[in-house]
Structure formats: structure tokens, C-alpha cells
Motif scaffolding. Structure first.
Motif, short mmCIF file in Angstrom:
data_model
loop_
_atom_site.label_atom_id
_atom_site.label_comp_id
_atom_site.label_asym_id
_atom_site.label_seq_id
_atom_site.Cartn_x
_atom_site.Cartn_y
_atom_site.Cartn_z
N ILE A 34 0.83 -1.21 0.00
CA ILE A 34 0.00 0.00 0.00
C ILE A 34 0.86 1.26 0.00
O ILE A 34 2.07 1.21 0.23
CB ILE A 34 -0.96 0.03 1.22
CG1 ILE A 34 -0.17 0.13 2.53
CG2 ILE A 34 -1.86 -1.19 1.25
CD1 ILE A 34 -1.03 0.40 3.74
N GLY A 35 0.22 2.40 -0.26
CA GLY A 35 0.90 3.69 -0.28
C GLY A 35 0.07 4.68 -1.07
O GLY A 35 -0.82 4.29 -1.82
N TYR A 36 0.35 5.96 -0.91
CA TYR A 36 -0.38 6.99 -1.65
C TYR A 36 -0.18 6.81 -3.16
O TYR A 36 0.85 6.27 -3.59
CB TYR A 36 0.10 8.38 -1.26
CG TYR A 36 -0.14 8.75 0.17
CD1 TYR A 36 -1.38 8.56 0.76
CD2 TYR A 36 0.88 9.30 0.95
CE1 TYR A 36 -1.61 8.90 2.08
CE2 TYR A 36 0.66 9.64 2.28
CZ TYR A 36 -0.58 9.43 2.84
OH TYR A 36 -0.81 9.77 4.15
N ASN A 37 -1.16 7.26 -3.96
CA ASN A 37 -1.00 7.22 -5.42
C ASN A 37 0.25 8.00 -5.82
O ASN A 37 0.49 9.09 -5.31
CB ASN A 37 -2.22 7.85 -6.10
CG ASN A 37 -3.30 6.82 -6.38
OD1 ASN A 37 -3.28 5.74 -5.83
ND2 ASN A 37 -4.24 7.16 -7.23
N GLY A 38 1.01 7.43 -6.74
CA GLY A 38 2.19 8.13 -7.24
C GLY A 38 3.45 7.89 -6.44
O GLY A 38 4.52 8.39 -6.81
N THR A 39 3.37 7.11 -5.34
CA THR A 39 4.59 6.87 -4.56
C THR A 39 5.46 5.78 -5.18
O THR A 39 6.65 5.70 -4.85
CB THR A 39 4.26 6.48 -3.10
OG1 THR A 39 3.30 5.41 -3.11
CG2 THR A 39 3.70 7.65 -2.31
N GLY A 40 4.89 4.93 -6.05
CA GLY A 40 5.73 3.95 -6.76
C GLY A 40 5.43 2.50 -6.45
O GLY A 40 6.31 1.65 -6.60
N LYS A 41 4.21 2.16 -6.06
CA LYS A 41 3.88 0.76 -5.75
C LYS A 41 4.02 -0.12 -6.99
O LYS A 41 4.63 -1.19 -6.93
CB LYS A 41 2.44 0.67 -5.21
CG LYS A 41 2.20 1.50 -3.97
CD LYS A 41 0.80 1.32 -3.41
CE LYS A 41 -0.30 1.80 -4.35
NZ LYS A 41 -0.30 3.25 -4.59
N SER A 42 3.47 0.33 -8.12
CA SER A 42 3.57 -0.46 -9.36
C SER A 42 5.02 -0.57 -9.82
O SER A 42 5.43 -1.59 -10.37
CB SER A 42 2.71 0.17 -10.46
OG SER A 42 1.34 0.16 -10.08
N THR A 43 5.80 0.50 -9.57
CA THR A 43 7.23 0.48 -9.92
C THR A 43 7.95 -0.62 -9.15
O THR A 43 8.81 -1.33 -9.70
CB THR A 43 7.87 1.85 -9.59
OG1 THR A 43 7.18 2.85 -10.33
CG2 THR A 43 9.34 1.88 -9.94
#
Length: 658
Positions: A34-43
């Protein structure tokens, strides 16, 4: 270890996604990332599968580890094959074996050669070892679990929309049974029954699972570990999402106190430097202090990333008691009847969640209410109703040449630029993002602009179709808070159970082409559905055990969607009343009512203790925390025992009534 990161730093240009991060994924783990949108989870997921290379450090993967990775980019795949064939392609080796067995069988028929016979039996043995005789059944089972009907299975893959295609690819990935399954927002493409099916399936999945999701219910039920990407670091919590929320509050409180203590220390030393700098005799000491401050590892302020911003609605007019009245609605697409002679009414103050499986007509009904879908029957607006409709297909109403801020100004909300920019921050547009042109935005970004416009419209009746699809958890929480305080009425379609449970006070469901209403929140509706299922099961069992009689049984009334009340004694017409039976029934009903009251009281106490446990002040006093935690655990245990007893008594009452 299956895979992981060892001291990894990864940067996009000058922006660091993670810094010197270590994370090991072990066999059998179910992890929520988890994490805020744009922090890089998919990365992070792309680093794990080797699509990206780290700036420093190493990505570790066992040579034998198989990885399945479900993500949006897979939608570029297209084929004329049926969805059954696409899912079945998961069994690549089995399909190859089947072809080889067919060819070798023909050769064996022709020659009768002993070597070919051995080769033939070897292939058959391998097919059996790989479970090759069950692959068709398994494939059907998984596809049906994900919401496909038998009729769908032979339809071409390319004839399905993006969301349904993603389900087929998810089915294929599940059938491949990789050692590590990486799922990026899978619940975005699923309806409620399919999400519940996936939950149950993954709970018994033999491999490890890492899932990126903003569905709190899903994470609470499915994962045993939370990994949060926050301030370029991974924070690991050994528990589900509820555990993470509690523990994070403690960690942030400790971090904030450490930050404030360090700031005091820095200020004191800086004052010393200022005092000593001018004196020649103390210059060396001042220099030494400055070097010490330069080397100091700075602690980040805990609340630095995303402050809680309140979204406040402005409702200009108060509508009449009835918002909209629906009568004799009929809607069908070809032979598929969605609604027939359906009727319903939305009253002032109603906050309705329209739920159910995909294809049942939820969005169609929402569009009928919004008057953007043709139908037969009547739909009447009430007095003084000012409506606003949000749906993703409404994006064409955005002016592509406007900036986001200009588009918001045209809503007539009379909010200042500062207020509008603050609101846009809630919808993940921060800083200069508000000055971007609509035409350069992605589909998800446009959807967020349309949702923000709906929120500032001053409407007293909102119609929302999947409003949380492009929001992160933090933004969902802000939206929930706003809708709780909203003085108007609303109806929404959503597959996010947490969102529904926090915003709706009524549930609508389309059953047998009619609109069924449950007057109560989502959690009560779920409990009611479970009780109804148990009651039906008990009735069926009682019917099986009942001796055959010559006269026809009295016709039972159809069950109505309303909370189960304390059952009343019933007597079959024309039969003598068994006094002992009646006495026992009344006794069980008294116990049932007492249990209901006790459960309600304990639930209220539990809720109060949960509030106390989420208060950072509780953690400041260790004895107070331990006392609160013990009380909470005791009440939770009592509730579990009472709920079991509650179900047993209920089943007994049903049996006595039968």
C-alpha cells in the motif's frame, strides 16, 4: 526466500522512489502493498519482475521461482480465441502433451513399435502427473468464479470489454499457479461476488501473493502482512490492514516526537554556534558543533506527506420529502430483461448503495434515475431537487481546452482559487497540477476532475457510479468523511465494501427484475443475508426430516429484505397447539432477545474501546494502554461466544417453528 530487494535504490530522473531498501518475500506469505497514489507501488512490482533495473543494490529472485504479474499493460493483448481457450493456455505443457500423445498414438497404430508404445505411456504418465485430465474442469470453475456464465466461455476474447478481459487474464494467471503472484489492483475489475470468490480462493492459494489494493475489506480478510511505501522507505507490519492502521498511528506518534526532540536539539546547538562564532577562543567549538549537525541523520516530520483536508459540500436548496419516484419501470437489452414492473422511492436523507453482480443492471438503473437512459415506465422528480450525476462515461462533458482549475471554476460553486486548489489536492492534483490542460490528462485523471466537479456542484442529490475507482485510500477516506457530512441525498454504485459500509444507510439490490430495498447499512445487510441463508438451510433440512403428510403444506410468504426480528410463535391452521412446544418456543425467544440486547451493548463498548486504542494519548501511558487492550480483548472474546450462541438459539427457534 522467493524474491526480494537488497539495499535497493531506484530513481526516475532526480526523483527517488525507494532509497537503500531491503524486502524479502517468503514462501506462503500474503502481502498487501500500500501507499499513496504516485509513490511507486507499481514500480516496485516492476523491479521485482525485472522490467526495471535498480540504480543501486540488487533484486534477488530464486532461479526456480515462477512469478505471475497482473497489471493494466496486459490489456494490449488481443486474440480471436475464445476466453476458455485463453484461460486454458495457462496449461502450456499439458496442451503440448495432448498434441504429442495424439501424434504418437497415430504412429503407434500404424507401426505397433514397442519403443513408441513406451514413449506413449511415458507421455500419458506425465499428463496424469500434471493433472491434465482436470484442466478443462478447473478452467471452467475459475472463470465461473470470476463471474463468467457458461454461455460466455466460447465467446471470442476480443468481444469483451477491458474489465472482463482482465478477469480472463487473472483466471489464466491463477491457473498457472506461480510461486509468487503479483496483483496490481485486481478488484478494480471485479464485482462484489467475484471479489468475495477471489478472497476465498487466495486464502487457500499455495504460493505467495503480493497485492496492490485500496480495498480495505479485501486486505483485512486476505493478507497477513502489510508493506507500506512511505517517504521512499518500506515499512513492514505483520498483520492485516486493521493492525497496520493501529500500529502506524503509534509509529507516527513516536516518529513525530523524535522529530520534535531532534528539532529542539538542533535549535539549541544552532544558538550555541551563533553565540560562539564571533569569539576567537570559541570558534573551534562552534566549528565542531556545526560539523556534528551536518552529520546528523535528520528525522522526517511524521505528518509531512498528505494532510487531512476536509471537503465541505454547499447545498443551496432543501428538496421536498420525495427526491425521485420510480414506478412500473421496464428495461431490457435484446432478450436480457433488466427491470420489469419495478418500483422504488428515494426520500430526502437517503444514502443508498446499489449493489450486486455485474450485468444485473446497477449502472443502467442509475442512468435511468439520472434521465440519461431510455426506459418504459415512470420516473418523477420531487420538489426542488438539484441533481448531479458522476459516471466515467460523463468525461466527454469536460472542456479539453480548459485547465483543471478553470474547469472547476465553471461549476458555479463560488469557491476561491485557494479553496479549489485545496479541494483538488484531495483528488490527487497537487501544486501546479491544477494548471494542467484537460486534454493532456489520462482517463483516470479526467475521472477525478469529473468527480471533483460533482462534489462542488451544490446539488442536493448525487448519483455516483464507482466514485472510488481512481482514488487512493487517503482520498477515499476524505471522500467518505465528506459524504457522511453531506446534507443532501445520494445513490451510488460501488464494489468497494468499506466505502459502502461507511456511506450508505440503505441498500438496494436488483432481484428477479425488481428493486429490493433493505433499510439499514451494509454490515447489517450482510448479517441479514447470512441469517436468511442459514434460515433457508435450516428450513430445507427440517423439510427433509419431516415425515410425509397427505395434506399440502401451507404456502409460505416470500422472504422480505428487512432485518430479522425476534421470531413470533406460529401455529399451523387446523392443527392443535402443542403447549409444551409453545412454552419452549417462548423461552427461546426470551433468550434470543436478551442475547440481542447484550450483543448490542458489548458492540457499543467495543466501538468505544477501539476509539480509545486509536488515540495516540492512550499509547503515551503504558498502563492505560495495557488496561484498554485487555478490556478490548475480553469484550471481543465475549462477543464471539455470544454470536455463536445467538446463531444456535436462532436455529433452534426456526426448528421449533417448523
Amino acid at each position: 526466500m522467493l524474491a526480494g530487494l537488497q539495499n535497493v535504490t531506484f530513481e526516475f530522473g532526480a526523483r527517488a522512489i525507494i532509497e537503500d531498501t531491503t524486502w524479502h518475500i517468503q514462501p506462503g506469505e500474503r502481502i498487501g502493498l500500500i501507499g499513496y497514489n504516485g509513490t511507486g507501488k507499481s514500480t516496485l512490482l516492476k523491479l521485482l519482475v525485472g522490467q526495471y533495473t535498480p540504480s543501486s543494490g540488487t533484486v534477488e529472485r530464486s532461479r526456480t521461482t515462477s512469478i505471475g504479474y497482473l497489471h493494466q499493460d496486459l490489456l494490449s493483448f488481443d486474440t480471436n480465441d475464445s476466453i476458455f481457450e485463453v484461460a486454458l493456455s495457462a496449461f502450456e505443457r499439458v496442451i503440448q502433451l495432448e498434441k504429442e500423445i495424439e501424434e504418437i498414438g497415430k504412429e503407434l497404430e500404424r507401426t505397433g513399435d514397442e519403443k513408441i508404445l513406451i514413449e506413449y505411456t511415458d507421455r500419458l504418465h506425465e499428463l496424469e502427473t500434471l493433472g491434465g485430465y482436470n484442466i478443462h474442469h478447473k478452467t471452467e470453475e475459475i472463470l465461473q468464479g470470476l463471474g463468467f456464465s457458461n454461455a460466455d466461455l466460447q465467446r471470442p476474447y476480443k468481444s469483451f470489454s477491458g474489465g472482463w478481459r482482465m478477469r480472463v487474464l487473472l483466471a489464466k494467471m491463477i491457473l498457472q499457479q506461480p510461486d509468487l503472484l503479483l496483483l496490481d489492483e485486481p478488484t478494480n475489475h471485479l464485482d462484489l461476488p467475484s471479489i468475495e470468490w477471489l478472497e476465498k480462493y487466495l486464502l487457500h492459494y499455495q504460493g505467495s501473493v503480493v497485492i496492490v489494493s485500496h480495498d480495505k475489506y479485501f486486505l483485512n480478510r486476505m493478507v497477513t502482512k502489510i508493506v507500506e511505501l512511505y517517504q521512499q522507505t518500506l515499512h513492514i507490519y505483520n498483520g492485516n490492514y486493521e493492525f497496520y492502521e493501529t500500529e502506524k498511528a503509534v509509529r507516527l506518534d513516536l516518529q513525530q516526537k523524535a522529530y520534535e526532540n531532534q528539532q529542539d536539539y538542533i535549535r539549541q546547538n544552532e544558538r550555541l554556534v551563533e553565540r560562539f562564532r564571533a569569539k576567537a577562543s570559541k570558534a573551534a567549538m562552534a566549528q565542531s558543533i556545526m560539523k556534528k549537525l551536518d552529520k546528523l541523520e535528520r528525522i522526517e516530520e511524521a505528518s509531512i506527506e498528505r494532510p487531512n483536508i476536509r471537503i465541505n459540500f454547499r447545498v443551496d436548496k432543501t428538496p421536498g420529502k420525495v427526491i425521485v419516484e420510480l414506478d412500473k419501470l421496464h428495461k431490457q437489452f435484446g432478450d436480457n430483461v433488466i427491470l420489469n414492473e419495478a418500483k422504488a422511492e428515494i426520500e430526502r436523507g437517503d444514502k443508498i448503495a446499489l449493489i450486486g453482480a455485474n450485468g444485473k443492471g446497477k449502472s443502467t438503473l442509475l442512468r435511468i434515475i439520472a434521465d440519461v437512459e431510455s426506459f418504459e415506465g415512470e420516473r418523477k422528480w420531487g420538489h426542488n431537487v438539484e441533481e448531479s450525476f458522476y459516471a466515467q462515461h460523463q468525461l466527454e462533458v469536460l472542456n479539453v481546452n480548459n485547465t483543471i482549475l478553470d474547469e472547476m471554476k465553471e461549476c458555479g460553486s463560488q469557491m476561491t482559487d485557494v479553496e479549489l486548489r485545496t479541494l483538488l489536492g484531495c483528488f490527487l492534483f497537487s501544486g501546479d497540477d491544477a494548471d494542467k490542460k484537460i486534454k493532456v490528462l489520462s482517463g483516470g485523471e479526467k475521472a477525478r476532475v469529473a468527480l471533483a466537479k460533482t462534489m462542488v456542484s451544490k446539488a442536493n442529490f448525487l448519483m455516483l457510479d464507482e466514485p472510488t475507482n481512481h482514488l487512493d485510500m487517503h482520498s477515499c477516506d476524505l471522500l467518505i468523511d465528506a459524504l457522511k457530512k453531506y446534507e443532501g441525498s445520494l445513490i451510488l454504485v460501488s464494489h468497494d465494501r468499506y466505502f459502502i459500509s461507511k456511506t450508505a444507510n440503505k441498500i438496494w439490490e436488483i432481484v428477479d427484475n425488481e428493486i429490493k430495498e433493505f433499510k439499514g447499512p451494509y454490515d447489517e445487510w450482510v448479517a441479514w443475508k447470512e441469517r436468511m441463508a442459514k434460515q433457508q438451510q435450516a428450513e430445507q433440512q427440517a423439510q427433509k426430516n419431516k415425515p410425509a403428510v397427505t395434506e399440502a403444506p401451507a404456502k409460505k410468504p416470500a422472504p422480505q429484505p428487512a432485518p430479522v426480528a425476534t421470531p413470533e410463535p406460529q401455529a399451523n391452521a387446523g392443527q392443535p397447539i402443542n403447549k409444551e412446544l409453545k412454552k419452549e418456543l417462548q423461552k427461546q425467544q426470551r433468550i434470543f432477545k436478551q442475547l440481542e440486547e447484550k450483543i448490542e451493548q458489548l458492540q457499543a463498548e467495543k466501538n468505544q474501546l477501539e476509539k480509545s486504542m486509536s488515540d495516540p494519548e492512550t499509547y503515551a501511558d503504558k498502563s492505560k494502554f495495557l488496561q484498554t487492550e485487555t478490556a478490548y480483548n475480553n469484550i471481543a472474546a465475549q462477543l464471539q461466544t455470544l454470536n455463536k450462541e445467538y446463531e444456535q438459539i436462532f436455529e433452534k427457534i426456526v426448528e421449533l417453528e417448523g
